[in-house]
Enzyme design. Structure first.
Site, PDB file in Angstrom:
ATOM      1  N   LEU A 120     -77.607  77.722  69.523  1.00 57.19           N
ATOM      2  CA  LEU A 120     -77.349  77.876  68.129  1.00 57.19           C
ATOM      3  C   LEU A 120     -78.099  76.660  67.359  1.00 57.19           C
ATOM      4  O   LEU A 120     -78.419  75.594  68.217  1.00 57.19           O
ATOM      5  CB  LEU A 120     -75.762  77.433  67.451  1.00 57.19           C
ATOM      6  CG  LEU A 120     -74.850  78.742  67.949  1.00 57.19           C
ATOM      7  CD1 LEU A 120     -73.443  78.215  67.830  1.00 57.19           C
ATOM      8  CD2 LEU A 120     -75.179  79.992  67.205  1.00 57.19           C
ATOM      9  N   ASP A 121     -78.537  76.739  66.299  1.00 56.75           N
ATOM     10  CA  ASP A 121     -79.174  75.518  65.572  1.00 56.75           C
ATOM     11  C   ASP A 121     -78.191  74.586  65.422  1.00 56.75           C
ATOM     12  O   ASP A 121     -77.183  74.735  65.522  1.00 56.75           O
ATOM     13  CB  ASP A 121     -79.736  75.911  63.998  1.00 56.75           C
ATOM     14  CG  ASP A 121     -80.618  77.309  64.236  1.00 56.75           C
ATOM     15  OD1 ASP A 121     -81.321  77.423  65.199  1.00 56.75           O
ATOM     16  OD2 ASP A 121     -80.328  78.255  63.422  1.00 56.75           O
ATOM     17  N   ALA A 122     -78.605  73.327  65.185  1.00 61.52           N
ATOM     18  CA  ALA A 122     -77.925  72.075  65.067  1.00 61.52           C
ATOM     19  C   ALA A 122     -76.808  72.325  63.832  1.00 61.52           C
ATOM     20  O   ALA A 122     -75.808  71.690  63.847  1.00 61.52           O
ATOM     21  CB  ALA A 122     -78.850  70.837  64.797  1.00 61.52           C
TER      22      ALA A 122
END
EC number: 5.4.99.-
Length: 256
Positions: A120-122
């Site tokens: 997942l993106d940050a």
């Protein structure tokens, strides 16, 4: 399907009774496992087994119940993490930013090498699977198996009735067309809408890009499900072991 009745099929040093293997793997109690064998629902290396005295080496043979592989290796780890927003999905970060590896290092013993499933993106919160079962991880990540992923997204604006149909048909993005498998409006307040969407692909930032292309930029995003595994009430930063039934369902979804 070949059927065998030879209780001597494996005389290896690690061979144990088949019903004991099923019981140890959490498939059923010893007595219920015996019933599964008698009913012809258990295979060993592709062969149907009906004899209760059958002995099998679980480190060598592949055991299946109703076509689904039985996991009997105690060294394998299957974990579900609710990645907090602001944390990177990597196991280490050369810039010192908070990452998943920080949580794993503190909580998982034995220096096990774990594979990510569903980075997942940050700035996205939600479910990530971690395992040292390389074959399962590879299949879960491979597009050909089309494992579904479900998200909750808070978007700007009021979502019109036809958006779900539009997203189901699909939109053209920079790297090709994309569409959702399922879409629903969960809640709405003035200026914002909470939506749930399910899709089976994992291109980078695909949910954010898809909703933005539809005219609804994402303010917050949480992944709630990967295949048979759900986040439930698991709080951000919490790590848990997968249930045996969840593991079996994942195996089934990818054809193992």
């Amino acid at each position: 399907m070949v059927e065998i009745h030879d209780s001597r099929m494996d005389r290896g040093a690690g061979a144990v009774r088949l019903q004991k293997i099923l019981s140890r793997a959490g498939i059923a109690s010893r007595r219920a496992a015996e019933k599964l064998i008698i009913e012809g629902r258990v295979e060993v290396d592709g062969q149907l087994v009906r004899e209760l005295g059958t002995r099998v080496d679980p480190d060598v043979s592949v055991v299946r119940v109703d076509g689904v592989k039985v996991v009997v290796d105690d060294s394998l780890v299957y974990l579900a993490l609710n990645k907090p927003r602001g944390m990177y999905s990597t196991m280490s970060d050369d810039r010192g930013r908070p990452c998943v590896g920080d949580l794993i290092e503190r909580r998982v013993r034995g220096n096990k090498k774990l594979f990510h499933v569903g980075r997942l993106d940050a700035d996205t919160e939600g479910l990530i699977l971690l395992t040292n079962d390389g074959e399962l991880a590879h299949r879960l990540m491979h597009p050909s198996h089309e494992v579904s992923k479900t998200y909750l997204a808070t978007v700007k604006g009021a979502v019109p009735r036809g958006l779900g149909k539009k997203l189901s048909v699909g939109l053209e993005l920079d790297d090709g067309p994309a569409h959702v498998d399922d879409f629903a409006v969960v809640d709405a307040i003035p200026g914002k809408t909470l939506v749930r969407l399910t899709l089976h692909e994992g291109r980078k930032r695909i949910v954010r890009r898809l909703l933005t292309a539809a005219g609804f930029p994402v303010e917050m995003l949480v992944r709630t499900d990967i295949g048979a595994v759900s986040l439930g009430d698991q709080r951000p930063g919490c790590l848990r072991a997968l249930l045996r039934d969840e593991i079996r369902q994942l195996y089934k979804e990818v054809g193992l």
